[in-house]
Design an enzyme around this catalytic site. Structure first.
Site, PDB file in Angstrom:
ATOM      1  N   SER A  32      16.832  21.722  10.904  1.00  0.00           N
ATOM      2  CA  SER A  32      18.212  22.199  10.782  1.00  0.00           C
ATOM      3  C   SER A  32      19.259  21.172  11.203  1.00  0.00           C
ATOM      4  O   SER A  32      20.437  21.332  10.901  1.00  0.00           O
ATOM      5  CB  SER A  32      18.405  23.485  11.600  1.00  0.00           C
ATOM      6  OG  SER A  32      18.299  23.204  12.989  1.00  0.00           O
ATOM      7  N   LYS A  76      22.420  22.703  18.054  1.00  0.00           N
ATOM      8  CA  LYS A  76      23.370  22.635  16.940  1.00  0.00           C
ATOM      9  C   LYS A  76      24.534  21.733  17.357  1.00  0.00           C
ATOM     10  O   LYS A  76      24.645  21.299  18.493  1.00  0.00           O
ATOM     11  CB  LYS A  76      23.916  24.028  16.579  1.00  0.00           C
ATOM     12  CG  LYS A  76      22.869  25.096  16.276  1.00  0.00           C
ATOM     13  CD  LYS A  76      22.113  24.842  14.996  1.00  0.00           C
ATOM     14  CE  LYS A  76      21.068  25.946  14.755  1.00  0.00           C
ATOM     15  NZ  LYS A  76      20.196  25.620  13.594  1.00  0.00           N
TER      16      LYS A  76
END
Length: 320
Positions: free
Chosen positions: A104, A174
């Site tokens: 990701s 993230k």
């Protein structure tokens, strides 16, 4: 001194002192080594300790048994214990290693990378800034359905003290896009905007991805970030279940600042991917009020623990 003569007593003096041995001055031997206080005592054949006394005597002349230096192998378990305690403290308060389990964050981070996360600055009130890559605890079951690790006892112990990346904790990684007070918006294929300013994300968004995803599950959005929260997105935009796709949770896709473990500052493993993780320049443009955070050198817990043991060893040996 070796040729000093001894005078003999004669006449009346000899009779007056008859029966008593004549006094004489005995010269010191040329090879004799005298002490620093010139007491005349030969020291060539005796050992003095740090107090200047003969071995077996204390400073006051009392009997003193010299300490026997402890064997290195007897000290080794103590040193290992100290290193483990230091590693645990470093992992808890300073730096912790984390493993990247998914794609990701490509291409910034690859699956299998190990990153070092700064856990110290949050203790002093530092909060995440736009553009930083952060590790945070799962805010509200974001990892539902993801396979969970099943480490053995040794892996669990090494993870606990920080000598291996965390395997059991439900953490995510993230990039921070918006902080408290920001308005983050993405329409069509982009660009992504923060407070009305378009971000140039070409330096970190996965090649071939668009800043926004064209779908009705969250790829198109406009949100206002509350104080005490951050809005996060993965660099692999079309392969990241981030704030966009968790807007139905209790935080509306936001991540509470209190759940942020720290900022990822260095890719530490594998060796051929050693690199820091700076804030991209686009977050420093006027109107965003972003202050690019500098990245300092990081030390792995095990290395820092070993460095911490060195002064302890020197101190113990000096005491002995």
């Amino acid at each position: 001194m070796g040729d000093v003569a001894v005078g003999a007593r004669s006449g009346h003096d000899g009779e007056e002192h008859r029966g008593r041995p004549a006094e004489s001055t005995v010269p010191a031997a040329d090879s004799a080594v005298t002490s620093g206080n010139d007491s005349g005592a030969a020291e060539g054949d005796r050992v003095t300790d740090e107090y200047g006394t003969t071995e077996g005597e204390g400073p006051g002349g009392t009997a003193r048994t010299p300490k026997k230096q402890r064997s290195f192998w007897k000290e080794l378990p103590i040193l290992i214990g100290i290193a483990l305690v230091l590693a645990l403290l470093i992992k808890t308060f300073l730096v912790q290693a984390f493993s990247i389990p998914s794609d990701s964050m490509q291409n910034t981070l690859q699956q299998g990378d190990r990153v070092l996360v700064d856990k110290l600055t949050p203790w002093f009130g530092s909060e995440p800034e736009r553009g930083e890559v952060v590790v945070f605890h799962d805010p509200d079951n974001w990892l539902a359905g993801e396979p969970t690790a099943d480490p053995n006892a040794l892996q669990t112990f090494l993870s606990w003290i920080g000598l291996m990346p965390s395997a059991e904790e439900k953490d995510l990684i993230k990039r921070v896009i918006g902080v408290g007070g920001d308005t983050v918006e993405c329409k069509a294929t982009g660009p992504l905007t923060v407070n009305g300013k378009a971000l140039d994300e070409r330096s970190y968004v996965y090649a071939g991805n668009t800043p926004c995803s064209v779908d009705d599950q969250g790829g198109q959005f406009k949100v206002k970030v509350p104080k005490g929260y951050v809005w996060v997105m993965g660099d692999h935009r079309q392969n990241s279940r981030d704030s966009r796709y968790n807007q139905a949770d209790k935080h509306h896709g936001m991540v509470p600042v209190k759940d942020v473990v720290g900022r990822a500052i260095v890719v530490a493993w594998p060796v051929n991917r050693w690199d820091n993780l700076p804030v991209p320049d686009t977050f420093d443009q006027p109107g965003l009020s972003a202050q690019p955070a500098s990245v300092g050198p990081a030390v792995a817990p095990q290395a820092a623990a070993l460095l911490g043991v060195v002064p302890v060893v020197l101190w113990r040996r000096r005491k002995q």
